[in-house]
Scaffold this active site. Structure first.
Site, PDB file in Angstrom:
ATOM      1  N   ASN A 142       0.838  -1.116  -0.101  1.00  0.00           N
ATOM      2  CA  ASN A 142       0.300   0.061  -0.100  1.00  0.00           C
ATOM      3  C   ASN A 142       1.020   1.286   0.029  1.00  0.00           C
ATOM      4  OD1 ASN A 142      -2.370   1.809   1.037  1.00  0.00           O
ATOM      5  ND2 ASN A 142      -0.956   2.045   2.453  1.00  0.00           N
ATOM      6  N   TYR A 179       3.649   9.527 -10.864  1.00  0.00           N
ATOM      7  CA  TYR A 179       2.713   8.391 -10.164  1.00  0.00           C
ATOM      8  C   TYR A 179       2.079   7.818 -11.321  1.00  0.00           C
ATOM      9  CZ  TYR A 179      -1.001   7.779  -6.548  1.00  0.00           C
ATOM     10  OH  TYR A 179      -1.894   7.426  -5.804  1.00  0.00           O
ATOM     11  N   ALA A 223       2.997   6.525 -13.839  1.00  0.00           N
ATOM     12  CA  ALA A 223       3.680   5.516 -14.700  1.00  0.00           C
ATOM     13  C   ALA A 223       3.980   4.382 -13.385  1.00  0.00           C
ATOM     14  CB  ALA A 223       5.081   6.008 -15.042  1.00  0.00           C
ATOM     15  N   ILE A 276      -9.714   9.398  -2.595  1.00  0.00           N
ATOM     16  CA  ILE A 276      -9.941   8.925  -1.178  1.00  0.00           C
ATOM     17  C   ILE A 276      -9.545  10.038  -0.341  1.00  0.00           C
ATOM     18  CG2 ILE A 276      -9.662   7.167   0.159  1.00  0.00           C
ATOM     19  CD1 ILE A 276     -11.240   6.182  -2.222  1.00  0.00           C
TER      20      ILE A 276
HETATM   21  N1  NAP Z   1      -5.554   8.834  -1.306  1.00  0.00           N
HETATM   22  C1  NAP Z   1      -5.973   8.641  -2.465  1.00  0.00           C
HETATM   23  O1  NAP Z   1      -6.940   9.399  -3.173  1.00  0.00           O
HETATM   24  C2  NAP Z   1      -5.383   7.628  -3.164  1.00  0.00           C
HETATM   25  C3  NAP Z   1      -5.993   7.210  -4.586  1.00  0.00           C
HETATM   26  C4  NAP Z   1      -5.405   6.185  -5.201  1.00  0.00           C
HETATM   27  C5  NAP Z   1      -4.406   5.431  -4.587  1.00  0.00           C
HETATM   28  N2  NAP Z   1      -3.946   5.940  -3.623  1.00  0.00           N
HETATM   29  C6  NAP Z   1      -2.841   4.894  -2.980  1.00  0.00           C
HETATM   30  O2  NAP Z   1      -2.940   4.666  -1.986  1.00  0.00           O
HETATM   31  C7  NAP Z   1      -1.758   4.116  -0.936  1.00  0.00           C
HETATM   32  C8  NAP Z   1      -2.065   5.074   0.292  1.00  0.00           C
HETATM   33  O3  NAP Z   1      -2.434   6.446   0.045  1.00  0.00           O
HETATM   34  P1  NAP Z   1      -2.727   7.347   1.177  1.00  0.00           P
HETATM   35  O4  NAP Z   1      -3.373   8.444   0.735  1.00  0.00           O
HETATM   36  O5  NAP Z   1      -3.383   6.593   2.521  1.00  0.00           O
HETATM   37  O6  NAP Z   1      -1.329   7.988   1.634  1.00  0.00           O
HETATM   38  P2  NAP Z   1      -0.875   8.704   2.807  1.00  0.00           P
HETATM   39  O7  NAP Z   1      -1.718   9.100   3.717  1.00  0.00           O
HETATM   40  O8  NAP Z   1       0.348   9.722   2.411  1.00  0.00           O
HETATM   41  O9  NAP Z   1       0.124   7.549   3.721  1.00  0.00           O
HETATM   42  C9  NAP Z   1       1.170   6.836   2.954  1.00  0.00           C
HETATM   43  C10 NAP Z   1       1.672   5.736   3.958  1.00  0.00           C
HETATM   44  O10 NAP Z   1       2.947   5.041   3.334  1.00  0.00           O
HETATM   45  C11 NAP Z   1       4.030   5.278   4.303  1.00  0.00           C
HETATM   46  N3  NAP Z   1       5.125   5.155   3.362  1.00  0.00           N
HETATM   47  C12 NAP Z   1       5.369   6.417   2.256  1.00  0.00           C
HETATM   48  N4  NAP Z   1       6.670   5.827   1.705  1.00  0.00           N
HETATM   49  C13 NAP Z   1       7.273   4.568   2.594  1.00  0.00           C
HETATM   50  C14 NAP Z   1       8.235   3.842   2.297  1.00  0.00           C
HETATM   51  N5  NAP Z   1       9.402   4.153   1.326  1.00  0.00           N
HETATM   52  N6  NAP Z   1       8.356   2.906   2.958  1.00  0.00           N
HETATM   53  C15 NAP Z   1       7.359   2.453   3.787  1.00  0.00           C
HETATM   54  N7  NAP Z   1       6.325   3.273   4.131  1.00  0.00           N
HETATM   55  C16 NAP Z   1       6.000   4.300   3.457  1.00  0.00           C
HETATM   56  C17 NAP Z   1       3.697   6.478   5.132  1.00  0.00           C
HETATM   57  O11 NAP Z   1       4.587   6.340   6.290  1.00  0.00           O
HETATM   58  P3  NAP Z   1       5.770   7.302   6.601  1.00  0.00           P
HETATM   59  O12 NAP Z   1       5.515   8.688   6.116  1.00  0.00           O
HETATM   60  O13 NAP Z   1       6.048   7.203   7.791  1.00  0.00           O
HETATM   61  O14 NAP Z   1       6.821   6.366   5.677  1.00  0.00           O
HETATM   62  C18 NAP Z   1       2.348   6.174   5.105  1.00  0.00           C
HETATM   63  O15 NAP Z   1       1.879   5.197   6.140  1.00  0.00           O
HETATM   64  C19 NAP Z   1      -0.666   4.697  -1.765  1.00  0.00           C
HETATM   65  O16 NAP Z   1      -0.163   3.642  -2.515  1.00  0.00           O
HETATM   66  C20 NAP Z   1      -1.355   6.128  -2.892  1.00  0.00           C
HETATM   67  O17 NAP Z   1      -0.525   5.977  -3.979  1.00  0.00           O
HETATM   68  C21 NAP Z   1      -4.517   6.858  -2.801  1.00  0.00           C
END
Ligand code: NAP
Length: 244
Positions: free
Chosen positions: A88, A153, A155, A186
């Site tokens: 994730n 992103y 890609a 989201i």
């Molecule tokens: N929110 C949306 O609208 C949306 C839509 C489509 C897809 N997504 C995808 O869903 C996933 C979660 O999104 P989110 O919105 O919940 O993001 P978020 O709130 O920014 O959370 C990201 C999480 O990833 C961790 N992280 C980032 N880089 C890391 C690394 N190198 N190693 C380990 N952990 C890492 C962060 O913790 P630390 O900062 O402590 O590392 C945090 O726990 C992502 O892949 C995102 O691309 C999100």
């Protein structure tokens, strides 16, 4: 797959979608590993106290292959196995293509795509040996549709869909299933950073005219982990954005 008593590693589960996914699996009786680059706080672990499951915090960087191996080894040492991996963790670093440096491009690929590769490779051998396992990759509608300012992103997220199908084909006969989720817009820290005006314009493009909740994505993750005849698929949960 019955999720009760299974062990689930959710990368990037200190907040947002990953944290909601961890809560969902714990509510179904699975033990969970919480992960992020930052320290996993006692407060975060305490959120899981009432589920009656084991919750382990393992911090580390998925984009580093050695760290990924170390984290999976630690999870197996603590829980005995990793039955479900949810790739994730992900970041954005938005810029128009003309302003995007090679470093801007590669940093996003390294975490979003290579990170999933590193974690998948670390769990695949024990999962294949156990003849059971589920891997879920968090892609995005942006990987399907593209988006202005998100060439890096997009890609990475499109790459995850191809990665999902290839690995799914490789390990299907060994009882390991690999699927992807493509969330739309989201609510999370990632989308909170988007200016209000731009958010309104994005919501206007969603047929259901609302932002999605992390808990709704978590439901799909639990479904994909549990369905034994489902592999190589990408499920969009996006209020209708990518319907054709
Ligand atoms: N929110 C949306 O609208 C949306 C839509 C489509 C897809 N997504 C995808 O869903 C996933 C979660 O999104 P989110 O919105 O919940 O993001 P978020 O709130 O920014 O959370 C990201 C999480 O990833 C961790 N992280 C980032 N880089 C890391 C690394 N190198 N190693 C380990 N952990 C890492 C962060 O913790 P630390 O900062 O402590 O590392 C945090 O726990 C992502 O892949 C995102 O691309 C999100």
């Amino acid at each position: 797959m019955e999720l009760k008593n299974k062990n689930v590693f959710v990368t990037g589960s200190t907040r947002g979608i990953g944290l909601a996914v961890a809560h969902k699996f714990a509510s179904l009786g699975a033990n969970v590993v919480l992960n992020g680059r930052s320290e996993i706080s006692e407060d975060l672990l305490a959120q899981f106290a009432d589920y009656g499951v084991t919750v382990v915090g393992i911090s580390g960087d998925i984009s580093n292959g050695e760290d990924a191996k170390r984290m999976v080894a630690e999870a197996i040492e603590n829980l005995g196995s990793v039955d479900v991996l949810v790739n994730n963790a992900g970041i954005t670093n938005d810029k128009l293509m003309l302003k995007m440096s090679e470093e801007d491009f590669e940093r996003v690929l390294k975490i979003n795509l290579t990170g999933a590769f590193n974690m998948t490779q670390a769990v695949l051998k024990p999962m294949s040996k156990a003849r059971q396992g589920a891997i879920i990759n968090m892609s995005s509608v942006v990987g399907i549709m593209g988006n202005i300012g998100q060439a890096n992103y997009a890609a990475s997220k499109a790459g995850l869909i191809g990665f999902t199908k290839s690995v799914a084909r490789e390990v299907a006969a060994r009882g390991v299933r690999v699927n992807a989720i493509a969330p739309g817009f989201i609510e999370s820290d990632m989308t909170d950073a988007i200016p209000e005006k731009m958010k309104d314009a994005m919501i206007a493009q969603v047929p259901m005219k609302r932002i999605g909740q992390a808990e709704e994505v978590a439901e799909v993750a639990a479904f994909l982990a549990s369905q034994e005849y489902l592999t190589g698929q990408t499920i969009a949960i996006d209020g209708g954005m990518t319907m054709q």
